[in-house]
Design an enzyme around this catalytic site. Structure first.
Site, PDB file in Angstrom:
ATOM      1  N   CYS A   1      -7.747 -17.295   2.736  1.00  0.00           N
ATOM      2  CA  CYS A   1      -8.663 -16.195   2.403  1.00  0.00           C
ATOM      3  C   CYS A   1      -9.851 -16.785   1.643  1.00  0.00           C
ATOM      4  O   CYS A   1      -9.938 -18.009   1.497  1.00  0.00           O
ATOM      5  CB  CYS A   1      -7.945 -15.120   1.588  1.00  0.00           C
ATOM      6  SG  CYS A   1      -8.833 -13.551   1.514  1.00  0.00           S
TER       7      CYS A   1
ATOM      8  N   GLU B   1      -4.431  -1.648   7.794  1.00  0.00           N
ATOM      9  CA  GLU B   1      -3.982  -0.634   6.830  1.00  0.00           C
ATOM     10  C   GLU B   1      -4.493   0.760   7.178  1.00  0.00           C
ATOM     11  O   GLU B   1      -4.010   1.738   6.655  1.00  0.00           O
ATOM     12  CB  GLU B   1      -4.404  -1.020   5.412  1.00  0.00           C
ATOM     13  CG  GLU B   1      -5.878  -0.820   5.177  1.00  0.00           C
ATOM     14  CD  GLU B   1      -6.320  -1.339   3.820  1.00  0.00           C
ATOM     15  OE1 GLU B   1      -5.901  -2.444   3.461  1.00  0.00           O
ATOM     16  OE2 GLU B   1      -7.070  -0.635   3.157  1.00  0.00           O
TER      17      GLU B   1
ATOM     18  N   GLY C   1     -15.268 -17.944   3.515  1.00  0.00           N
ATOM     19  CA  GLY C   1     -16.582 -17.383   3.188  1.00  0.00           C
ATOM     20  C   GLY C   1     -17.000 -17.544   1.745  1.00  0.00           C
ATOM     21  O   GLY C   1     -18.006 -18.158   1.439  1.00  0.00           O
ATOM     22  N   SER C   2     -16.211 -16.985   0.823  1.00  0.00           N
ATOM     23  CA  SER C   2     -16.661 -17.038  -0.566  1.00  0.00           C
ATOM     24  C   SER C   2     -16.204 -18.327  -1.239  1.00  0.00           C
ATOM     25  O   SER C   2     -15.150 -18.875  -0.912  1.00  0.00           O
ATOM     26  CB  SER C   2     -16.131 -15.831  -1.338  1.00  0.00           C
ATOM     27  OG  SER C   2     -14.737 -15.779  -1.260  1.00  0.00           O
TER      28      SER C   2
ATOM     29  N   CYS D   1      -6.256 -10.388   6.598  1.00  0.00           N
ATOM     30  CA  CYS D   1      -5.252 -10.935   5.699  1.00  0.00           C
ATOM     31  C   CYS D   1      -4.281  -9.892   5.201  1.00  0.00           C
ATOM     32  O   CYS D   1      -4.524  -8.704   5.285  1.00  0.00           O
ATOM     33  CB  CYS D   1      -5.916 -11.637   4.529  1.00  0.00           C
ATOM     34  SG  CYS D   1      -7.242 -10.732   3.756  1.00  0.00           S
TER      35      CYS D   1
ATOM     36  N   LYS E   1       0.820  -1.220   0.000  1.00  0.00           N
ATOM     37  CA  LYS E   1       0.000   0.000   0.000  1.00  0.00           C
ATOM     38  C   LYS E   1       0.851   1.266   0.000  1.00  0.00           C
ATOM     39  O   LYS E   1       1.846   1.348   0.701  1.00  0.00           O
ATOM     40  CB  LYS E   1      -0.877   0.030   1.244  1.00  0.00           C
ATOM     41  CG  LYS E   1      -1.842  -1.093   1.259  1.00  0.00           C
ATOM     42  CD  LYS E   1      -3.244  -0.585   1.347  1.00  0.00           C
ATOM     43  CE  LYS E   1      -4.147  -1.719   0.927  1.00  0.00           C
ATOM     44  NZ  LYS E   1      -5.490  -1.286   0.659  1.00  0.00           N
TER      45      LYS E   1
ATOM     46  N   HIS F   1      -4.264 -17.515  -3.577  1.00  0.00           N
ATOM     47  CA  HIS F   1      -3.979 -16.667  -4.734  1.00  0.00           C
ATOM     48  C   HIS F   1      -3.335 -17.426  -5.873  1.00  0.00           C
ATOM     49  O   HIS F   1      -2.961 -16.852  -6.873  1.00  0.00           O
ATOM     50  CB  HIS F   1      -3.116 -15.480  -4.325  1.00  0.00           C
ATOM     51  CG  HIS F   1      -3.921 -14.462  -3.596  1.00  0.00           C
ATOM     52  ND1 HIS F   1      -4.165 -14.575  -2.256  1.00  0.00           N
ATOM     53  CD2 HIS F   1      -4.596 -13.374  -4.022  1.00  0.00           C
ATOM     54  CE1 HIS F   1      -4.932 -13.567  -1.885  1.00  0.00           C
ATOM     55  NE2 HIS F   1      -5.215 -12.837  -2.927  1.00  0.00           N
TER      56      HIS F   1
HETATM   57  N1  GLN Z   1     -15.351 -13.386   3.578  1.00  0.00           N
HETATM   58  C1  GLN Z   1     -14.594 -12.819   2.539  1.00  0.00           C
HETATM   59  C2  GLN Z   1     -14.396 -13.840   1.422  1.00  0.00           C
HETATM   60  O1  GLN Z   1     -14.291 -14.986   1.696  1.00  0.00           O
HETATM   61  C3  GLN Z   1     -13.246 -12.326   3.009  1.00  0.00           C
HETATM   62  C4  GLN Z   1     -12.488 -11.607   1.943  1.00  0.00           C
HETATM   63  C5  GLN Z   1     -11.195 -10.936   2.396  1.00  0.00           C
HETATM   64  O2  GLN Z   1     -10.625 -11.239   3.404  1.00  0.00           O
HETATM   65  N2  GLN Z   1     -10.700 -10.000   1.636  1.00  0.00           N
HETATM   66  O3  GLN Z   1     -14.328 -13.519   0.270  1.00  0.00           O
HETATM   67 ZN    ZN Z   2      -8.790 -12.474   3.421  1.00  0.00          ZN
END
Ligand code: GLN
Ligand code: ZN
Length: 760
Positions: free
Chosen positions: A734, A613, A440-441, A651, A117, A702
């Protein structure tokens, strides 16, 4: 009083640069077409700024990816890993994008340079890498070429260079036995060469950005600044050098800044108003000839408060001559969208409050006329309507404060301490050791994105859209059951983005059609605009969580974005304290949390990936920021029962600085990214003796790479040596939304197997 600008958005009004770069990367257009897009954007930007009537217009503020990487190219600091590409390709553009994005072909496989950043903004730069005896040489002549390009169009620009001291301080040293600042003597000659060329081509002004002036600087950096600008002044007595500081007040760097032997010192008066008073007090000691007042905020989207600005200008004018003063936005306009005229669908009441880059230039021009004495009818009318606007909004603010609508003095936090809650949760959740879950996603396939696009453009209606999402949800619950995960999620299919989704559902938040801001490279974001009181008028996630829970006996985790992250990734109103807005968001999330609990959801995750951040640039402000951040977070779950388990997720940040605050959040479970920053992050939690449950991400989401069982098991074993095994969770690092299904299923199956072996 001269007017100028520090930098203009370079993405193009319709994200032209993004579109062209992505085509170029895919190979569907060639180098020349991409270069042409760059030329067109620059020409259009210069034209806009010229028409706004600015006296000095920047050049070299354009970049194909990032301005820090451009500077690295200029001074030839190519990291060793890229030397082969530099030689093989012998093409600046290929080398440039390889550093930005990594490079892979049959024989070469190199990771991209690190990205982080830019100060406290949402813009990311490519981190320079220096070796102890780092050589520098003038490599890319873009800064010079772009000056000539503008000159051909009839504009003598003020080229912008990243100041050498800030550049070195932004970089990382390849070994611990030297300080990047030690490289200054090697670096300066390259800058001098650039200045020489610029001067030869007719440049009169050069702007050096030194935003490090807004941070806590060691003595050595202050000396480096003095040395740099003394050297430049000696070599180029006729070049007008502007040093610009932004993003904060000068504070301890004040004496250094005013001692620089330069033509003009630019100050961010939006973030550091006190600097003007200090300048006035220290007038006899100023070494610069001119002061540039950064009076129009380059970090927000609100119209300028002309009455306040004119007061400030009048004060400045009482102490300095008009020739000594310059006027500009506070920082580069990179951080705001291009043009408000593109917004045809915003409510009038919101539209009236906004100014984007193009409009901000007009504000600068307007203010420059404030001290001239002869004001035409139009000027007076503009002033009157602006004053009227702020009077009106002051009145509404006052009303609200009188209502005392905010419960900031009400206690926040859980009913019982963690050990007691933990027992209640064990009883209620009955999870195995090493419980497995995700963040989550789940993959947002092109099919889902298409539905959303069709829904937004009203091609399909709410009922159809919901039923499509519902089918996906049913499937993802089934998939998780088959995989054998312990805590399930609903998949977040209804969300495009974790902040935008909530912003769209909350009152007091507006969305633009074209308000894009560069985040990194070709990635742009459209931050929500928080313009009024934030309120939740209806449940936002309950229907999805409830539906998911009805399909399984396993616990489903409710999924929310935390108040700090929503605030940090939005443009926030300035007619009330940020803390009040944050509190409002927290209260809205709290209502959602309580509704989820009421609907039978036993685990609720409140994501705060942006918490760190938001740390202010100056250390002395950290404590106050964190205190407020913690309070807002705790507010968001206040009132839940002991047996309801609260999770958070964070994260991509070094947590070491904020461990105390993370503990103070008092969540039952935290899941963190770990696989990229390696053990460093884990160590922070261990050294700190983190007392609650923790899920160190066991694989990097990623990358499409599928991690093996043994690899994840090894990580878990390592973790369980330093963290009591009964506190450990097993999860990716993540959300999985950017992944494909193929690798996701295989990776999660391996992850579940790794957890099973750990249990055994
Ligand atoms: N819950 C969100 C996902 O799983 C978290 C995203 C993130 O940490 N940037 O997409
Ligand atoms: Zn994350």
């Amino acid at each position: 009083m001269q007017t100028h600008n520090l930098g203009y958005p370079r993405i193009g009004t319709h994200r032209d640069l993004k579109k062209a770069s992505e085509k170029f990367w895919k190979g569907s257009i060639g180098t020349n077409a991409l270069l042409e897009t760059g030329r067109l954007i620059r020409a259009s930007n210069w034209k806009i700024q010229n028409e706004a009537g600015l006296d000095l217009i920047p050049s070299n503020d354009f970049s194909f990816y990032d301005q820090v990487l451009d500077n690295t190219m200029m001074v030839g600091a190519i990291p060793e890993a890229f030397h082969d590409i530099a030689v093989q390709k012998n093409n600046e553009m290929e080398l440039y994008f390889a550093m930005a994005r990594g490079y892979q072909d049959d024989t070469i496989d190199i990771k991209a340079c690190e990205m982080t950043k830019w100060f406290d903004t949402n813009y990311h730069y490519i981190v320079p890498e220096f070796t102890k005896d780092q050589p520098f040489e003038l490599l890319s002549r873009d800064a010079i070429n772009q000056f000539c390009e503008a000159k051909k169009l009839g504009i003598t620009t003020k080229p912008v260079l990243l100041g050498p001291v800030t550049y070195l301080l932004l970089g990382k040293a390849s070994s611990a036995d030297f300080d990047p600042l030690d490289l200054l003597n090697n670096l300066l000659p390259v800058y001098l060469e650039v200045l020489e060329a610029l001067e030869q081509h007719g440049a009169q002004w050069v702007q050096f950005d030194e935003p490090m002036l807004a941070t806590d600087l060691p003595e050595k950096a202050k000396e480096a600044l003095l040395l740099t600008y003394k050297t430049i002044a000696r070599r180029f007595p006729y070049l007008k050098i502007m040093v610009s500081s932004y993003f904060g007040a000068l504070e301890d760097n004040f004496n250094t800044a005013i001692a620089l032997p330069i033509e003009a010192l630019h100050l961010d008066l939006c973030k550091g108003q006190e600097d003007l008073d200090r300048l006035i007090e220290n007038k006899p000691f100023l070494k610069c000839k001119k002061i540039s007042l950064g009076i129009v905020n380059g970090r927000n989207v609100w119209i300028n408060n002309f009455r306040q600005s004119i007061e400030l200008l009048t004060k400045a004018r009482a102490n300095f001559s008009l020739e000594q003063l310059m006027l500009a936005p506070s920082c580069s306009l990179l951080h705001v969208p291009c043009d408000l005229e593109e917004e045809t669908e915003l409510e009038k009441a919101v539209l009236e409050k906004l100014a984007f880059a193009k409009q901000k230039l007009q504000e600068v021009k307007f203010l420059s006329k404030a001290l001239s004495g002869k004001h035409d009818q139009q000027w007076l009318q503009t002033l009157e309507s602006n004053v009227g606007h702020f009077n009106a909004s002051e009145n509404t603010t006052r009303d609200k404060n009188e209502e005392g609508a905010f419960e900031s003095d009400k206690k926040t936090g859980r009913i019982s301490a963690f050990p007691i809650r933990r027992m209640a949760q064990k009883e209620s959740l009955k999870l195995p050791p090493f419980p497995t879950t995700t963040i989550g996603s789940f993959p947002q396939t092109s099919k889902i994105r298409k539905w959303r696009k069709d829904f937004k453009s009203r091609k399909i209606d709410q009922t159809l859209y919901d039923s499509l999402l519902k089918k996906e949800l049913e499937e993802v619950i089934q998939t998780q059951e088959v995989l054998g995960l312990d805590v399930l999620v609903h998949g977040e299919y209804e969300r495009n983005d974790m902040v935008e989704y909530f912003g769209e559902l909350l009152d007091g938040v507006a969305f633009t059609k074209n308000g894009w801001v560069q985040s990194y490279g070709s990635r742009c974001v459209k931050p929500p605009i928080i313009h009024s009181d934030v309120k939740r008028s209806k449940a936002m996630t309950v229907q999805w969580a409830k539906l998911a829970q009805s399909l399984t006996k396993k616990p489903v985790k409710g999924m929310l974005t935390g108040p700090n992250t929503i605030l940090l990734w939005s443009f926030v109103r300035e007619d009330q304290a940020r803390s009040i807005t944050k509190e409002q968001i927290a209260c809205a999330i709290q209502e959602e949390v309580l509704d989820l609990e009421l609907a039978g959801i036993k685990i609720i995750q409140i994501d705060e990936p942006a918490l760190r951040e938001g740390l202010p640039l100056k250390k002395r402000q950290h404590a106050a920021y964190l205190k407020e951040a913690i309070e807002a977070f705790k507010r968001s779950y206040t009132g839940v029962e002991d047996k309801t388990q609260i999770h958070t997720h964070m994260c991509y940040s070094s947590f070491n600085q904020i461990m105390e605050a993370i503990r103070a959040l008092d969540v039952d479970v935290i899941t963190i990214e770990c696989s990229r920053s390696g053990n460093e992050l884990m160590d922070a939690f261990v050294d700190f003796n983190y007392p609650n449950e923790i899920g160190p991400g066991v694989y990097d989401i990623h990358s499409p790479r599928v991690p093996s069982v043994s690899e994840m098991k090894a990580l878990l074993k390592k973790a369980s040596q330093v963290i009591p095994p009964e506190l450990l969770w097993v999860n990716p690092d993540c959300g999985l939304k950017t992944r494909g299904w193929e690798e996701t299923k295989r990776s999660l199956a391996n992850m579940v197997e790794a957890a099973a072996q750990m249990r055994a």
